[in-house]
Design a protein around this motif. Structure first.
Motif, PDB file in Angstrom:
ATOM      1  N   PRO A 190     -16.029 -88.156 -13.294  1.00 23.22           N
ATOM      2  CA  PRO A 190     -16.078 -88.287 -14.756  1.00 23.22           C
ATOM      3  C   PRO A 190     -17.725 -88.510 -14.937  1.00 23.22           C
ATOM      4  CG  PRO A 190     -15.222 -90.245 -13.834  1.00 23.22           C
ATOM      5  CD  PRO A 190     -15.139 -89.208 -12.707  1.00 23.22           C
ATOM      6  N   VAL A 191     -18.169 -88.507 -16.379  1.00 19.01           N
ATOM      7  CA  VAL A 191     -19.599 -89.214 -16.890  1.00 19.01           C
ATOM      8  C   VAL A 191     -19.227 -89.981 -17.856  1.00 19.01           C
ATOM      9  CG1 VAL A 191     -21.760 -88.519 -17.712  1.00 19.01           C
ATOM     10  CG2 VAL A 191     -20.766 -86.940 -16.299  1.00 19.01           C
ATOM     11  N   PHE A 192     -19.886 -91.276 -17.447  1.00 21.85           N
ATOM     12  CA  PHE A 192     -19.851 -92.056 -18.536  1.00 21.85           C
ATOM     13  C   PHE A 192     -20.808 -93.244 -18.362  1.00 21.85           C
ATOM     14  CE2 PHE A 192     -17.451 -93.809 -14.657  1.00 21.85           C
ATOM     15  CZ  PHE A 192     -17.834 -95.077 -14.525  1.00 21.85           C
ATOM     16  N   HIS A 193     -21.048 -93.960 -19.345  1.00 22.14           N
ATOM     17  CA  HIS A 193     -22.206 -94.955 -19.523  1.00 22.14           C
ATOM     18  C   HIS A 193     -21.834 -96.341 -19.793  1.00 22.14           C
ATOM     19  CE1 HIS A 193     -24.502 -91.162 -20.238  1.00 22.14           C
ATOM     20  NE2 HIS A 193     -23.617 -90.933 -21.437  1.00 22.14           N
ATOM     21  N   LEU A 194     -22.612 -97.182 -19.344  1.00 17.98           N
ATOM     22  CA  LEU A 194     -22.250 -98.794 -19.344  1.00 17.98           C
ATOM     23  C   LEU A 194     -23.564 -99.283 -19.778  1.00 17.98           C
ATOM     24  CD1 LEU A 194     -20.769 -99.481 -15.732  1.00 17.98           C
ATOM     25  CD2 LEU A 194     -19.450 -99.123 -17.862  1.00 17.98           C
ATOM     26  N   SER A 195     -23.269-100.172 -20.891  1.00 19.28           N
ATOM     27  CA  SER A 195     -24.353-100.948 -21.687  1.00 19.28           C
ATOM     28  C   SER A 195     -24.156-102.282 -21.232  1.00 19.28           C
ATOM     29  CB  SER A 195     -24.351-100.671 -22.965  1.00 19.28           C
ATOM     30  OG  SER A 195     -25.466-101.618 -23.694  1.00 19.28           O
ATOM     31  N   PHE A 196     -25.081-102.859 -20.249  1.00 19.23           N
ATOM     32  CA  PHE A 196     -25.004-104.126 -19.684  1.00 19.23           C
ATOM     33  C   PHE A 196     -26.314-105.010 -19.794  1.00 19.23           C
ATOM     34  CE2 PHE A 196     -21.888-103.046 -15.918  1.00 19.23           C
ATOM     35  CZ  PHE A 196     -20.940-103.204 -16.812  1.00 19.23           C
ATOM     36  N   ALA A 197     -26.106-106.190 -20.222  1.00 17.65           N
ATOM     37  CA  ALA A 197     -27.346-107.157 -20.141  1.00 17.65           C
ATOM     38  C   ALA A 197     -26.458-108.266 -19.307  1.00 17.65           C
ATOM     39  CB  ALA A 197     -27.445-107.651 -21.868  1.00 17.65           C
ATOM     40  N   CYS A 198     -27.038-109.667 -19.826  1.00 19.80           N
ATOM     41  CA  CYS A 198     -26.442-110.861 -19.098  1.00 19.80           C
ATOM     42  C   CYS A 198     -25.203-111.064 -19.806  1.00 19.80           C
ATOM     43  CB  CYS A 198     -27.165-112.158 -19.587  1.00 19.80           C
ATOM     44  SG  CYS A 198     -26.640-113.675 -18.959  1.00 19.80           S
ATOM     45  N   HIS A 203     -26.394 -98.049 -18.010  1.00 20.19           N
ATOM     46  CA  HIS A 203     -26.314 -97.096 -16.592  1.00 20.19           C
ATOM     47  C   HIS A 203     -25.409 -95.889 -16.754  1.00 20.19           C
ATOM     48  CE1 HIS A 203     -28.046-100.978 -14.700  1.00 20.19           C
ATOM     49  NE2 HIS A 203     -27.265-101.538 -15.435  1.00 20.19           N
ATOM     50  N   THR A 204     -25.893 -95.063 -16.103  1.00 21.74           N
ATOM     51  CA  THR A 204     -25.189 -93.693 -16.355  1.00 21.74           C
ATOM     52  C   THR A 204     -24.396 -93.389 -15.009  1.00 21.74           C
ATOM     53  OG1 THR A 204     -26.295 -92.673 -17.933  1.00 21.74           O
ATOM     54  CG2 THR A 204     -24.949 -91.108 -16.824  1.00 21.74           C
ATOM     55  N   PHE A 205     -23.133 -93.142 -14.833  1.00 23.66           N
ATOM     56  CA  PHE A 205     -22.512 -92.820 -13.485  1.00 23.66           C
ATOM     57  C   PHE A 205     -22.229 -91.022 -13.910  1.00 23.66           C
ATOM     58  CE2 PHE A 205     -18.717 -91.726 -11.346  1.00 23.66           C
ATOM     59  CZ  PHE A 205     -18.817 -92.375 -10.095  1.00 23.66           C
ATOM     60  N   ASN A 206     -22.798 -90.595 -12.540  1.00 25.85           N
ATOM     61  CA  ASN A 206     -22.573 -89.190 -12.412  1.00 25.85           C
ATOM     62  C   ASN A 206     -23.557 -88.291 -13.204  1.00 25.85           C
ATOM     63  OD1 ASN A 206     -21.704 -86.795 -11.396  1.00 25.85           O
ATOM     64  ND2 ASN A 206     -19.835 -86.556 -12.569  1.00 25.85           N
ATOM     65  N   ALA A 207     -24.663 -88.902 -13.331  1.00 24.78           N
ATOM     66  CA  ALA A 207     -25.906 -88.478 -14.295  1.00 24.78           C
ATOM     67  C   ALA A 207     -26.170 -86.884 -13.903  1.00 24.78           C
ATOM     68  CB  ALA A 207     -26.878 -89.137 -14.390  1.00 24.78           C
ATOM     69  N   CYS A 208     -25.967 -86.518 -12.623  1.00 26.06           N
ATOM     70  CA  CYS A 208     -25.822 -85.143 -12.384  1.00 26.06           C
ATOM     71  C   CYS A 208     -24.961 -84.242 -12.672  1.00 26.06           C
ATOM     72  CB  CYS A 208     -26.482 -84.837 -10.677  1.00 26.06           C
ATOM     73  SG  CYS A 208     -24.793 -85.283  -9.469  1.00 26.06           S
ATOM     74  N   PRO A 223     -21.299 -74.263  -5.380  1.00 31.94           N
ATOM     75  CA  PRO A 223     -20.999 -74.570  -4.035  1.00 31.94           C
ATOM     76  C   PRO A 223     -21.783 -75.773  -3.721  1.00 31.94           C
ATOM     77  CG  PRO A 223     -22.709 -72.933  -4.430  1.00 31.94           C
ATOM     78  CD  PRO A 223     -22.048 -73.066  -5.704  1.00 31.94           C
ATOM     79  N   ASP A 224     -21.463 -76.731  -2.562  1.00 28.33           N
ATOM     80  CA  ASP A 224     -21.996 -77.793  -2.091  1.00 28.33           C
ATOM     81  C   ASP A 224     -23.430 -77.575  -1.861  1.00 28.33           C
ATOM     82  OD1 ASP A 224     -19.006 -78.799  -0.087  1.00 28.33           O
ATOM     83  OD2 ASP A 224     -19.483 -79.147  -2.343  1.00 28.33           O
ATOM     84  N   ALA A 225     -24.071 -76.677  -1.297  1.00 35.16           N
ATOM     85  CA  ALA A 225     -25.345 -76.169  -1.111  1.00 35.16           C
ATOM     86  C   ALA A 225     -26.213 -76.270  -2.474  1.00 35.16           C
ATOM     87  CB  ALA A 225     -25.626 -74.969  -0.585  1.00 35.16           C
ATOM     88  N   ALA A 226     -25.517 -75.928  -3.572  1.00 39.00           N
ATOM     89  CA  ALA A 226     -26.095 -75.886  -4.847  1.00 39.00           C
ATOM     90  C   ALA A 226     -26.330 -77.371  -5.488  1.00 39.00           C
ATOM     91  CB  ALA A 226     -25.528 -74.998  -5.867  1.00 39.00           C
ATOM     92  N   MET A 227     -25.198 -78.137  -5.342  1.00 43.93           N
ATOM     93  CA  MET A 227     -24.936 -79.593  -5.764  1.00 43.93           C
ATOM     94  C   MET A 227     -25.942 -80.447  -4.811  1.00 43.93           C
ATOM     95  SD  MET A 227     -23.284 -79.805  -8.405  1.00 43.93           S
ATOM     96  CE  MET A 227     -23.144 -81.466  -8.334  1.00 43.93           C
ATOM     97  N   ARG A 228     -26.201 -80.143  -3.632  1.00 51.61           N
ATOM     98  CA  ARG A 228     -26.953 -81.198  -2.668  1.00 51.61           C
ATOM     99  C   ARG A 228     -28.301 -81.754  -3.379  1.00 51.61           C
ATOM    100  NH1 ARG A 228     -27.203 -78.424   1.591  1.00 51.61           N
ATOM    101  NH2 ARG A 228     -24.868 -79.064   1.847  1.00 51.61           N
ATOM    102  N   PRO A 229     -29.152 -80.886  -3.782  1.00 54.67           N
ATOM    103  CA  PRO A 229     -30.501 -81.430  -4.338  1.00 54.67           C
ATOM    104  C   PRO A 229     -30.147 -82.255  -5.295  1.00 54.67           C
ATOM    105  CG  PRO A 229     -30.499 -79.054  -4.082  1.00 54.67           C
ATOM    106  CD  PRO A 229     -29.168 -79.292  -3.931  1.00 54.67           C
ATOM    107  N   TYR A 230     -29.195 -82.071  -6.342  1.00 59.30           N
ATOM    108  CA  TYR A 230     -28.972 -82.893  -7.586  1.00 59.30           C
ATOM    109  C   TYR A 230     -28.489 -84.437  -6.994  1.00 59.30           C
ATOM    110  CZ  TYR A 230     -29.249 -78.722 -10.049  1.00 59.30           C
ATOM    111  OH  TYR A 230     -29.936 -77.347 -10.586  1.00 59.30           O
ATOM    112  N   LEU A 231     -27.525 -84.365  -6.175  1.00 54.24           N
ATOM    113  CA  LEU A 231     -26.838 -85.464  -5.630  1.00 54.24           C
ATOM    114  C   LEU A 231     -28.045 -86.466  -4.766  1.00 54.24           C
ATOM    115  CD1 LEU A 231     -23.318 -84.252  -4.388  1.00 54.24           C
ATOM    116  CD2 LEU A 231     -23.867 -85.980  -6.141  1.00 54.24           C
TER     117      LEU A 231
END
Length: 446
Positions: A50-58, A39-44, A186-194
């Protein structure tokens, strides 16, 4: 051999997916879909987060929800390694463990109609080797160690607090510099990605996927109310109609299973599984009700009690996916529906009035709650539900009890349909998305 836990350091993980590939290479004959997910947090790349990754299974929890709730007793936990194993030859494919697990570990094998998940590579552990995902992680972000009873269990992004005690230790996240330096877009530029990122993945529970359960719960509540009403001077029970509807209930309940021929296994975990208790109560209700209709009318009283006990059990088992308050009360609960119908059919106006008022207030409270969250409230459907399911039945109950009950059932169908679209199973991805919406992330604790 001692009990094992995963360790994970998000500061090392680059999201390369080598762990996912290693798991598939080791278990490809058993997998129909990946057992490990990155899982990637803040992929955009929002500049304030921050941007970070989580490797999860059971996580092979100490108190696994899958094992506790599985009605077929298909899960076991190895005392030596701590591994939680699903035995496909015991699984009936009810999918309830996929609702109960807050870590999204069990997966449905659609071809086999059973559940599969991470096994902790027991053959490798027996030879003194690490699980495949750990052994082939190039950044050494994944590891295994002896289970630490003092490890922190809360405060980790993607791993919301739960009573399962997941066997994983996650290193504290060092908040990096924002991925975008200098001028903030600007927020308008970020909105499509979010907006693209915040599109929630296809939910585990949908009305389209659970329509058989919608009909099952509606028919069983009406049948229990009718049997109870017939004992209290209400409309008499027609035995062939009862037999037909009872057969329909059984058909709807087994149609939901991946392996319906193993439906008998649903009675094997009465000690902890509310699904097992529901199946037992429904079976007792239909069995006693049929005997009361065809052989011995005196069995009608215990049959009715079993029927309302089944409704209570149904409401209890949905608690793992219903998050609307501390008591998880809901206007579509089948016990409320059954008691409301009972009051209408027998002409007990105080009971019908009180239950109708409680259901209406719960319904309006839920709509207010969703409005506060910015979720759709569907005003036209809400008005139809209130008029058809509450006002109409109460108005007609004194003169036309059967028509009042029919309107109440139609109203409950609307409410129950909305209910299935509101069921919300906890998953790591959903937790990460919620944190992204809030614009903050709580750092993991060591």
């Amino acid at each position: 051999m001692t009990a094992t836990q995963f360790t994970f350091d998000p500061n090392r993980c680059t999201g390369c997916q080598a762990c996912v590939l290693a798991c598939w290479m080791e278990n490809r004959e058993l997998q129909s879909r990946p057992w490990r997910t990155v899982h990637t947090f803040n992929a955009c790349g929002h500049p304030d987060l921050p941007v970070f990754h989580l490797s999860f299974a059971c996580h092979h929890c100490e108190a696994p929800a899958c094992l506790e709730h599985c009605p077929a007793d298909a899960y076991t936990k190895d005392a030596a390694t701590g591994a939680v194993t699903i035995h496909a030859d015991r699984c009936m494919g009810c999918r309830y463990c996929t609702w109960a697990c807050p870590h999204d570990a069990p997966n449905v094998n659609e071809a086999l109609g059973t559940i599969e998940k991470c096994t902790l590579c027991p053959e490798r552990l027996a030879r003194g080797l690490e699980p495949a995902c750990v052994a082939r992680c190039p950044m050494e972000a994944l590891g295994v160690s002896a289970l630490d009873p003092g490890r922190p269990l809360v405060g980790v992004p993607g791993l919301p607090p739960s009573a399962t005690a997941p066997a994983i230790a996650i290193a504290p996240l060092r908040r990096p510099e924002p991925p975008s330096q200098g001028h903030r877009p600007p927020d308008a530029a970020m909105r499509p990605y979010l907006e693209a990122l915040l599109r929630v993945a296809h939910p585990k529970i949908t009305l389209r996927g659970e329509w058989t359960l919608l009909l099952f719960t509606t028919v069983i509540s009406g049948l229990a109310a009718w049997l109870g009403a017939s004992l209290l001077g209400g409309p008499p029970l027609h035995r062939w109609t009862f037999l037909f509807l009872g057969t329909l209930v059984l058909a709807l309940s087994t149609a939901h299973l991946g392996r319906p021929e193993r439906a008998w296994r649903a009675l094997l975990h009465l000690r902890t599984s509310w699904l097992s208790r529901e199946v037992a109560a429904v079976s007792l209700f239909l069995g006693l009700g049929t005997l009361a209709a065809f052989v011995q009318p005196a069995l009608g009283i215990p049959a009715a009690l079993a029927g309302f006990g089944a409704l209570f059990a149904i409401d209890r088992l949905y608690r793992v996916a219903l998050r609307t308050g501390p008591w998880n009360l809901h206007s579509a609960h089948v016990l409320f529906n059954g008691l409301f119908l009972l009051g209408l059919l027998v002409g007990i106006r105080p009971l019908a009035l009180v239950l109708g008022l409680v259901k209406a207030l719960l319904y309006l409270h839920r709509k207010r709650y969703f409005a506060d969250l910015g979720r759709p409230v569907r005003p036209a459907i809400s008005a139809l539900r209130l008029g058809l399911g509450f006002l109409g039945p109460l108005w007609l109950s004194a003169t036309h009890p059967l028509l009042a009950a029919a309107l109440a059932i139609l109203g409950d169908l609307i409410d129950r349909a909305e209910y299935y679209d509101e069921l919300d199973v906890a998953t790591p991805q959903a937790d990460l998305m919620a944190r992204l919406r809030q614009g903050t992330t709580a750092a993991p604790v060591s």
